[in-house]
Design an enzyme around this catalytic site. Structure first.
Site, PDB file in Angstrom:
ATOM      1  N   LYS A 226       0.723  -1.128  -0.068  1.00  0.00           N
ATOM      2  CA  LYS A 226       0.002  -0.029  -0.080  1.00  0.00           C
ATOM      3  C   LYS A 226       0.822   1.124  -0.128  1.00  0.00           C
ATOM      4  O   LYS A 226       0.552   2.242  -0.689  1.00  0.00           O
ATOM      5  CB  LYS A 226      -0.631   0.012   1.388  1.00  0.00           C
TER       6      LYS A 226
ATOM      7  N   ASP B 146     -11.394   2.465   4.327  1.00  0.00           N
ATOM      8  CA  ASP B 146     -11.651   1.318   3.898  1.00  0.00           C
ATOM      9  C   ASP B 146     -13.278   1.173   3.864  1.00  0.00           C
ATOM     10  O   ASP B 146     -13.744  -0.326   3.473  1.00  0.00           O
ATOM     11  CB  ASP B 146     -10.955   0.353   5.001  1.00  0.00           C
TER      12      ASP B 146
ATOM     13  N   GLN C  61      -4.503  -1.816   9.705  1.00  0.00           N
ATOM     14  CA  GLN C  61      -4.480  -2.971   9.099  1.00  0.00           C
ATOM     15  C   GLN C  61      -5.004  -3.989   9.871  1.00  0.00           C
ATOM     16  O   GLN C  61      -4.511  -4.208  10.997  1.00  0.00           O
ATOM     17  CB  GLN C  61      -2.974  -3.092   8.595  1.00  0.00           C
TER      18      GLN C  61
END
Ligand code: NAP
Length: 280
Positions: A49, A116, A93
């Site tokens: 990422k 997200d 994460q």
């Protein structure tokens, strides 16, 4: 032979577009990544990422925390990032190390920085058909189908897997695009009878070899979301690719299908977060 739905190639194009749009902002977008613990796949995903962002002119700051971090320390970092004007998007994460509950952490995210699309407010907006962000993997699936002119309206879309990450939000997005959706899971009876009706079949079960040729309607678009690690370390999807390839109309490879699209859609969300916040 099925047309290959080339997510890797499409992601390159999307990233070039994102790079251009990010460069047009007065200040480059900033993504804050929170990585707790030493989970090896998570370390790899975060490095990927960071690289993607760098390619697109998006700044990143990665907060690496020890596995022993307390829930309070994690929440206090989220609070600090929420209030940091320079931070446009925050990504936590997952999975978090054992002993930490991800739910309060995701709920603590400022919804306008939740790139997200995990915060209940953003999940709710999506369910109402008024999304602020699109969840990355379902959005990647749609982008891929659109790029290959595969229509959704009126089509029977059968999804294997009902997770909050993939299956459920994808069912909402297909519904919003006038698809007719069947959402399958481990308790579904006679899965092949349902998948054989699919014009668009998406598998996100995480079971290598689950989708065999006899489960696919000739000419169907087959999207394999899964990423399963074979014992030798090789990445495979749910679909028996060589057997399904002659039957399907189009098919995603694994790797090189949905994975790169998911990553590109995260970058789109960071750009969107930066734009939305700066418009306030
Ligand atoms: P998950 O939370 O484990 O959900 C799996 C879903 O599949 C569940 O709904 C489960 O049913 C269903 N399922 C499992 N075995 C089944 C079977 N034999 N028949 C029918 N349904 C079955 O997984 P996830 O997080 O959604 O991820 C799914 C897969 O996609 C994984 O391989 C993951 O690595 C991959 N993934 C890939 C990307 C990408 O970018 N390519 C992104 C996210 C996830 P129940 O609900 O009844 O348990």
């Amino acid at each position: 032979m099925a047309v290959k739905l080339d997510g890797a190639a499409l992601a390159v194009k999307l990233k070039a577009q994102i790079r251009e749009e990010a460069a047009a902002l007065t200040r480059p977008p900033m993504l804050a990544v929170v990585l707790a613990g030493e989970d090896p796949p998570s370390q790899i995903y975060v490095r990927g990422k960071e690289r993607d962002c760098a390619e697109c002119g998006i700044r990143t700051q990665t907060h690496r925390l020890p596995a022993a971090v307390s829930q309070e320390e994690l929440l206090s970092l989220i609070d600090r990032l929420n209030r940091d004007e320079d931070v446009d998007g925050i990504l936590v994460q997952l999975p978090l190390p054992e002993g930490l509950d991800f739910r309060p952490v995701l709920r603590a995210l400022a919804p306008e920085k939740d790139v997200d699309c995990f915060h209940p407010l953003n999940a709710g907006l999506l369910a109402l058909g008024e999304p602020r962000f699109l969840p990355c993997t379902p959005a990647g699936v749609l982008e891929l189908l659109d790029a290959y002119d595969i229509p959704i309206r009126g089509r029977h879309c059968v999804i294997i897997g009902r997770s909050h990450l993939v299956g459920r939000p994808l069912a909402q997005l297909f519904t919003a695009r006038d698809g007719t959706v069947t959402l399958c899971h481990s308790r579904t009876q006679d899965l092949p009878a349902l998948t054989r009706q699919a014009d668009i079949l998406v598998s996100a079960a995480g079971r290598a070899g689950l989708v065999t040729a006899d489960m696919v309607k000739p000419g169907a678009a087959v999207v394999d979301v899964a990423m399963n690690r074979a014992p030798g370390g090789k990445l495979t999807g749910d679909v028996d690719f060589p057997a399904v390839e002659p039957v399907a109309g189009s098919l995603t490879p694994v790797p090189g299908g949905v994975g790169p699209m998911t990553r590109a859609c995260l970058l789109q969300n960071v750009l969107r977060a930066a734009r939305l916040r700066r418009r306030r």
